[in-house]
Design an enzyme around this catalytic site. Structure first.
Site, PDB file in Angstrom:
ATOM      1  N   HIS A   1      91.226  11.273 -69.314  1.00 32.47           N
ATOM      2  CA  HIS A   1      92.290  11.663 -70.257  1.00 32.47           C
ATOM      3  C   HIS A   1      91.759  12.377 -71.497  1.00 32.47           C
ATOM      4  O   HIS A   1      92.505  13.063 -72.184  1.00 32.47           O
ATOM      5  CB  HIS A   1      93.025  10.426 -70.781  1.00 32.47           C
ATOM      6  CG  HIS A   1      93.705   9.622 -69.749  1.00 32.47           C
ATOM      7  ND1 HIS A   1      93.395   8.311 -69.485  1.00 32.47           N
ATOM      8  CD2 HIS A   1      94.699   9.951 -68.922  1.00 32.47           C
ATOM      9  CE1 HIS A   1      94.184   7.866 -68.524  1.00 32.47           C
ATOM     10  NE2 HIS A   1      94.977   8.838 -68.160  1.00 32.47           N
TER      11      HIS A   1
ATOM     12  N   GLU B   1      96.254  11.103 -73.336  1.00 24.93           N
ATOM     13  CA  GLU B   1      95.808  12.506 -73.260  1.00 24.93           C
ATOM     14  C   GLU B   1      96.378  13.304 -74.436  1.00 24.93           C
ATOM     15  O   GLU B   1      95.666  14.109 -75.065  1.00 24.93           O
ATOM     16  CB  GLU B   1      96.260  13.135 -71.934  1.00 24.93           C
ATOM     17  CG  GLU B   1      95.759  14.571 -71.807  1.00 24.93           C
ATOM     18  CD  GLU B   1      96.416  15.354 -70.679  1.00 24.93           C
ATOM     19  OE1 GLU B   1      96.720  14.768 -69.634  1.00 24.93           O
ATOM     20  OE2 GLU B   1      96.630  16.555 -70.874  1.00 24.93           O
TER      21      GLU B   1
ATOM     22  N   THR C   1      98.597  17.928 -69.365  1.00 28.71           N
ATOM     23  CA  THR C   1      98.311  18.480 -68.030  1.00 28.71           C
ATOM     24  C   THR C   1      99.229  17.960 -66.923  1.00 28.71           C
ATOM     25  O   THR C   1      99.314  18.569 -65.860  1.00 28.71           O
ATOM     26  CB  THR C   1      96.853  18.189 -67.621  1.00 28.71           C
ATOM     27  OG1 THR C   1      96.653  16.767 -67.686  1.00 28.71           O
ATOM     28  CG2 THR C   1      95.855  18.892 -68.506  1.00 28.71           C
TER      29      THR C   1
ATOM     30  N   SER D   1     101.356   5.298 -64.963  1.00 25.01           N
ATOM     31  CA  SER D   1     100.736   6.599 -64.701  1.00 25.01           C
ATOM     32  C   SER D   1     101.763   7.712 -64.898  1.00 25.01           C
ATOM     33  O   SER D   1     102.768   7.788 -64.190  1.00 25.01           O
ATOM     34  CB  SER D   1     100.203   6.611 -63.256  1.00 25.01           C
ATOM     35  OG  SER D   1     100.112   7.932 -62.792  1.00 25.01           O
ATOM     36  N   SER D   2     101.479   8.578 -65.873  1.00 29.65           N
ATOM     37  CA  SER D   2     102.408   9.656 -66.208  1.00 29.65           C
ATOM     38  C   SER D   2     102.673  10.547 -64.997  1.00 29.65           C
ATOM     39  O   SER D   2     103.821  10.851 -64.671  1.00 29.65           O
ATOM     40  CB  SER D   2     101.810  10.476 -67.354  1.00 29.65           C
ATOM     41  OG  SER D   2     102.458  11.693 -67.484  1.00 29.65           O
TER      42      SER D   2
HETATM   43 FE1  F3S Z   1      92.288  16.621 -64.452  1.00 29.19          FE
HETATM   44 FE2  F3S Z   1      94.504  17.495 -63.477  1.00 29.19          FE
HETATM   45 FE3  F3S Z   1      93.498  15.296 -62.584  1.00 29.19          FE
HETATM   46  S1  F3S Z   1      93.940  17.505 -65.594  1.00 29.19           S
HETATM   47  S2  F3S Z   1      92.462  14.425 -64.314  1.00 29.19           S
HETATM   48  S3  F3S Z   1      92.587  17.321 -62.365  1.00 29.19           S
HETATM   49  S4  F3S Z   1      95.657  15.677 -62.905  1.00 29.19           S
END
Ligand code: F3S
Length: 294
Positions: free
Chosen positions: A73, A125, A162, A218-219
């Site tokens: 995160h 995050e 993200t 979990s988002s």
């Molecule tokens: Fe990274 Fe995307 Fe997974 S930002 S932690 S690859 S959901």
């Protein structure tokens, strides 16, 4: 009855990398700690515990013989500063995609631009991204938050948590475009997130019932449930096979399964096996009932 797994489901590369890193540090070092759970999934936290990886809440709790693993995160600049000032050894397992957002936010902030983050203000995050603006950025969770923004003079840069849905990003950025002209957008929703969401949407459109596997904390898992529900498909989110209910399968011909980026493969496999078992039991009961009638 058919059981179909979404074409993209389960662990993303960023999460896998963070877990592998923490495991390796725990094994080599004997002891490792993460600031907050490594991912929002208790099964993963329990798995890593056997390799000497424990969860702590703050840097003050780090003991001299422990190495800190920064989770996928990511964290704000202040946390890096604190670790260095206190000579605490750390291994950075921040996902490179999250790091890229840190860089964008930090650069914009240094250039005196206002940083807006499309995301959940309570998610670690987002707290981390905000930390790269010395907490001077603003978080927009929904279009309602746009009205509450203070007057902004100068340039604006917008980034996304993200794991946001493309739909929320589009809604919010459309509104912002109408309100501001001096604004630049960086859609930082990660590919693993959009791939999982698109695959879940496609599958939800084809099946009678969707099962989403992953923690309620979990988002990205919650977002998968959200997008499946939006397709009008009956959707159930579960954390593990023990949450499955056979009644959900009755009268349905097709079951779709997907899993969040923080859901371990072994949990997903157990769920699929359990659904198959339930399906077989139902076929057996049906056959017996038909036999009775004959
Ligand atoms: Fe990274 Fe995307 Fe997974 S930002 S932690 S690859 S959901």
């Amino acid at each position: 009855m058919t059981i179909t797994l979404a074409r993209h489901a389960g662990f993303c590369k960023g999460v896998q990398r963070a877990i592998d890193t923490a495991k390796k540090v725990g094994e080599n070092h004997g002891k490792a700690v993460t600031l907050g759970p490594i991912v929002h999934n208790q099964h993963v936290v329990d798995y890593l515990y056997q390799y000497g990886v424990q969860t702590i809440d703050s840097i003050q709790e780090v003991k001299p013989d422990e190495a800190v693993v920064l989770r996928s995160h990511g964290v704000g600049k202040l946390v890096y500063d604190n670790l260095q000032e206190n000579n605490i050894s750390y291994i950075d397992a921040t996902c490179p995609f999250v790091k890229a957002v840190h860089k964008l936010a930090s650069k914009a902030y240094k250039e005196n631009k206002t940083v807006l983050i499309v995301g959940d203000p309570k998610h670690p995050e987002v707290e981390g991204i905000l930390g790269w603006t010395e907490d001077k950025g603003y978080v927009i969770k929904s279009i309602d938050d746009i009205e509450n923004l203070p007057a902004i003079n100068g340039d604006i840069v917008v980034v996304a948590q993200t794991t946001q849905t493309g739909e929320n990003w589009n809604q919010i950025t459309d509104c912002l475009k109408n309100k501001y002209t001096n604004i630049e957008f960086f859609n930082t929703i990660c590919k693993a997130t959009s791939e999982r969401q698109e695959a879940a949407i496609d599958l939800a459109k084809q099946v009678d019932v969707m099962i989403v596997v992953g923690s309620f904390k979990s988002s990205n898992t919650n977002k998968l449930t959200q997008v499946c529900n939006l397709q009008g498909t009956k959707t159930y989110q579960i954390e593990s096979k023990s949450d499955l209910n056979k009644d959900w399968l009755i009268g349905n011909h097709s079951i779709g399964i997907t899993a969040g980026a923080s859901t371990p493969d072994w949990i997903l496999k157990e769920v699929i096996e359990m659904v198959e078992e339930m399906q077989n039991e139902m076929i057996d009961v049906k056959a017996m009932n038909q036999g009775d009638i004959v």
